[in-house]
Structure formats: C-alpha cells, structure tokens
Design a protein around this motif. Structure first.
Motif, PDB file in Angstrom:
ATOM      1  N   VAL A  37       2.807  57.152 -22.679  1.00  0.00           N
ATOM      2  CA  VAL A  37       1.959  56.110 -23.266  1.00  0.00           C
ATOM      3  C   VAL A  37       2.644  54.751 -23.151  1.00  0.00           C
ATOM      4  N   LEU A  38       3.941  54.704 -23.370  1.00  0.00           N
ATOM      5  CA  LEU A  38       4.687  53.450 -23.255  1.00  0.00           C
ATOM      6  C   LEU A  38       4.664  52.945 -21.814  1.00  0.00           C
ATOM      7  N   LEU A  39       4.866  53.824 -20.861  1.00  0.00           N
ATOM      8  CA  LEU A  39       4.824  53.441 -19.456  1.00  0.00           C
ATOM      9  C   LEU A  39       3.432  52.948 -19.070  1.00  0.00           C
ATOM     10  N   SER A  41       1.221  51.530 -21.026  1.00  0.00           N
ATOM     11  CA  SER A  41       0.982  50.212 -21.617  1.00  0.00           C
ATOM     12  C   SER A  41       1.756  49.128 -20.866  1.00  0.00           C
ATOM     13  N   VAL A  42       2.960  49.428 -20.392  1.00  0.00           N
ATOM     14  CA  VAL A  42       3.723  48.450 -19.619  1.00  0.00           C
ATOM     15  C   VAL A  42       2.993  48.143 -18.309  1.00  0.00           C
ATOM     16  N   ILE A  43       2.460  49.168 -17.656  1.00  0.00           N
ATOM     17  CA  ILE A  43       1.739  48.964 -16.399  1.00  0.00           C
ATOM     18  C   ILE A  43       0.487  48.126 -16.628  1.00  0.00           C
ATOM     19  N   ILE A  44      -0.222  48.365 -17.705  1.00  0.00           N
ATOM     20  CA  ILE A  44      -1.423  47.591 -18.011  1.00  0.00           C
ATOM     21  C   ILE A  44      -1.069  46.131 -18.283  1.00  0.00           C
ATOM     22  N   VAL A  45      -0.013  45.888 -19.044  1.00  0.00           N
ATOM     23  CA  VAL A  45       0.395  44.519 -19.368  1.00  0.00           C
ATOM     24  C   VAL A  45       0.816  43.778 -18.095  1.00  0.00           C
ATOM     25  N   VAL A  46       1.607  44.422 -17.254  1.00  0.00           N
ATOM     26  CA  VAL A  46       2.057  43.775 -16.021  1.00  0.00           C
ATOM     27  C   VAL A  46       0.866  43.538 -15.081  1.00  0.00           C
ATOM     28  N   GLY A  47      -0.059  44.478 -15.019  1.00  0.00           N
ATOM     29  CA  GLY A  47      -1.251  44.296 -14.187  1.00  0.00           C
ATOM     30  C   GLY A  47      -2.091  43.126 -14.647  1.00  0.00           C
ATOM     31  N   ASN A  48      -2.268  42.989 -15.954  1.00  0.00           N
ATOM     32  CA  ASN A  48      -3.038  41.854 -16.479  1.00  0.00           C
ATOM     33  C   ASN A  48      -2.303  40.542 -16.241  1.00  0.00           C
ATOM     34  N   ALA A  49      -0.980  40.568 -16.324  1.00  0.00           N
ATOM     35  CA  ALA A  49      -0.205  39.355 -16.061  1.00  0.00           C
ATOM     36  C   ALA A  49      -0.347  38.938 -14.604  1.00  0.00           C
ATOM     37  N   MET A  50      -0.380  39.906 -13.705  1.00  0.00           N
ATOM     38  CA  MET A  50      -0.529  39.578 -12.284  1.00  0.00           C
ATOM     39  C   MET A  50      -1.930  39.060 -11.983  1.00  0.00           C
ATOM     40  N   LYS A  51      -2.934  39.593 -12.652  1.00  0.00           N
ATOM     41  CA  LYS A  51      -4.298  39.124 -12.431  1.00  0.00           C
ATOM     42  C   LYS A  51      -4.478  37.695 -12.917  1.00  0.00           C
ATOM     43  N   SER A  52      -3.821  37.350 -14.022  1.00  0.00           N
ATOM     44  CA  SER A  52      -4.025  36.033 -14.608  1.00  0.00           C
ATOM     45  C   SER A  52      -3.168  34.958 -13.951  1.00  0.00           C
ATOM     46  N   ARG A  53      -2.243  35.348 -13.080  1.00  0.00           N
ATOM     47  CA  ARG A  53      -1.421  34.353 -12.395  1.00  0.00           C
ATOM     48  C   ARG A  53      -2.310  33.494 -11.511  1.00  0.00           C
ATOM     49  N   LYS A  54      -1.842  32.291 -11.258  1.00  0.00           N
ATOM     50  CA  LYS A  54      -2.606  31.388 -10.409  1.00  0.00           C
ATOM     51  C   LYS A  54      -2.684  31.987  -9.014  1.00  0.00           C
ATOM     52  N   LYS A  55      -3.901  32.110  -8.522  1.00  0.00           N
ATOM     53  CA  LYS A  55      -4.096  32.700  -7.210  1.00  0.00           C
ATOM     54  C   LYS A  55      -3.870  31.640  -6.143  1.00  0.00           C
ATOM     55  N   VAL A  56      -3.179  32.040  -5.083  1.00  0.00           N
ATOM     56  CA  VAL A  56      -2.938  31.149  -3.967  1.00  0.00           C
ATOM     57  C   VAL A  56      -4.210  31.088  -3.135  1.00  0.00           C
ATOM     58  N   ASP A  57      -4.598  29.893  -2.786  1.00  0.00           N
ATOM     59  CA  ASP A  57      -5.796  29.738  -1.969  1.00  0.00           C
ATOM     60  C   ASP A  57      -5.518  30.240  -0.565  1.00  0.00           C
ATOM     61  N   VAL A  58      -6.159  31.328  -0.223  1.00  0.00           N
ATOM     62  CA  VAL A  58      -6.044  31.875   1.120  1.00  0.00           C
ATOM     63  C   VAL A  58      -7.307  31.468   1.855  1.00  0.00           C
ATOM     64  N   PRO A  59      -7.140  30.726   2.940  1.00  0.00           N
ATOM     65  CA  PRO A  59      -8.352  30.300   3.638  1.00  0.00           C
ATOM     66  C   PRO A  59      -9.080  31.501   4.216  1.00  0.00           C
ATOM     67  N   SER A  60     -10.384  31.470   4.050  1.00  0.00           N
ATOM     68  CA  SER A  60     -11.176  32.565   4.595  1.00  0.00           C
ATOM     69  C   SER A  60     -11.166  32.456   6.114  1.00  0.00           C
ATOM     70  N   PRO A  61     -11.237  33.592   6.784  1.00  0.00           N
ATOM     71  CA  PRO A  61     -11.203  33.521   8.244  1.00  0.00           C
ATOM     72  C   PRO A  61     -12.386  32.713   8.770  1.00  0.00           C
ATOM     73  N   ALA A  62     -12.060  31.858   9.706  1.00  0.00           N
ATOM     74  CA  ALA A  62     -13.098  31.000  10.280  1.00  0.00           C
ATOM     75  C   ALA A  62     -14.016  31.847  11.148  1.00  0.00           C
ATOM     76  N   PRO A  63     -15.273  31.494  11.177  1.00  0.00           N
ATOM     77  CA  PRO A  63     -16.181  32.250  12.036  1.00  0.00           C
ATOM     78  C   PRO A  63     -15.803  32.052  13.500  1.00  0.00           C
ATOM     79  N   ALA A  64     -16.206  32.989  14.289  1.00  0.00           N
ATOM     80  CA  ALA A  64     -15.906  32.908  15.716  1.00  0.00           C
ATOM     81  C   ALA A  64     -16.584  31.688  16.306  1.00  0.00           C
TER      82      ALA A  64
END
Length: 120
Positions: A37-39, A41-64
């Motif tokens: 249960v402790l493990l 909860s740690v995984i859930i907390v770390v997962g939520n922390a990673m989701k809430s981090r500022k996302k790097v803008d990855v340019p979408s692939p340009a159309p052909a």
C-alpha cells in the motif's frame, strides 16, 4: 499418571505454538500488505507530480509537403517515384539521399526513399 500429564502438557504447547505461528504469520502478512500500500501511494504521488509538471512544447509533426508545392517535371530515368518531405527542404533531402547512396556504395537510382523527416 505421569504419561497423561505428559500428553496434556504437549497438547497445550501445540495449541500455544499454533497461536504463536498464526500471530507471526498474520503480522508478516500485515507488514507486506502495508509495504505494498505504501509503494502504491508513492507511485500515485510521483505519477501525479509528473503529470502536473510543466509540459515541454513538442511541435506537432508538420504535414507532408503537397505534391503541388514541389516543382513537377519529368521523372528522371530510373527514379523510384515521389518522396514525402517532413520539415525538410528539397536541397537537404537531396544531400541526404546522396550521402546515403555514397555510404552504401550503390547508385542513387537503385535506392527507394519513401520519406525524409527532420528529427528535432
């Protein structure tokens, strides 16, 4: 008489031994369950922390590049048809195809390039 007291003492020890073994087993199960249960909860907390981090803008692939954007002319003898270019200008694509053909030791008209995409 002595024999009957020996049996009675043995039965009490067996019951006491089973109770101790059960207590140890349930304590062990409890510790393992608490650790899981402790493990979790740690995984859930770390997962939520990673989701809430500022996302790097990855340019979408340009159309052909549309085939109408590329100047059309008669196909060269031995060419393999059209190529799709993604974020790459035709000059760079031609240079890359020439380098690949040279490294492989084959004439460029024997190779077939389907698409070229710039990796950023």
């Amino acid at each position: 008489m002595m024999f009957s007291s020996f049996l009675t003492a043995g039965a009490e020890d067996t019951i006491s031994g089973l109770a101790d073994a059960g207590l140890v087993a349930f304590t062990g199960y409890g510790v393992v369950f608490f650790g899981i249960v402790l493990l979790m909860s740690v995984i859930i907390v770390v997962g939520n922390a990673m989701k809430s981090r500022k996302k790097v803008d990855v340019p979408s692939p340009a159309p052909a590049v549309n085939q109408t954007d590329v100047p059309q002319g008669p196909a060269a003898p031995g060419s393999a048809g059209q190529i799709k270019l993604y974020d790459t200008d035709p000059k760079t694509a031609a240079m890359l195809m020439a380098i690949v053909a040279d490294k492989m030791g084959k004439p460029i008209n024997e190779l077939r390039f389907i698409s070229i995409k710039e990796v950023k």
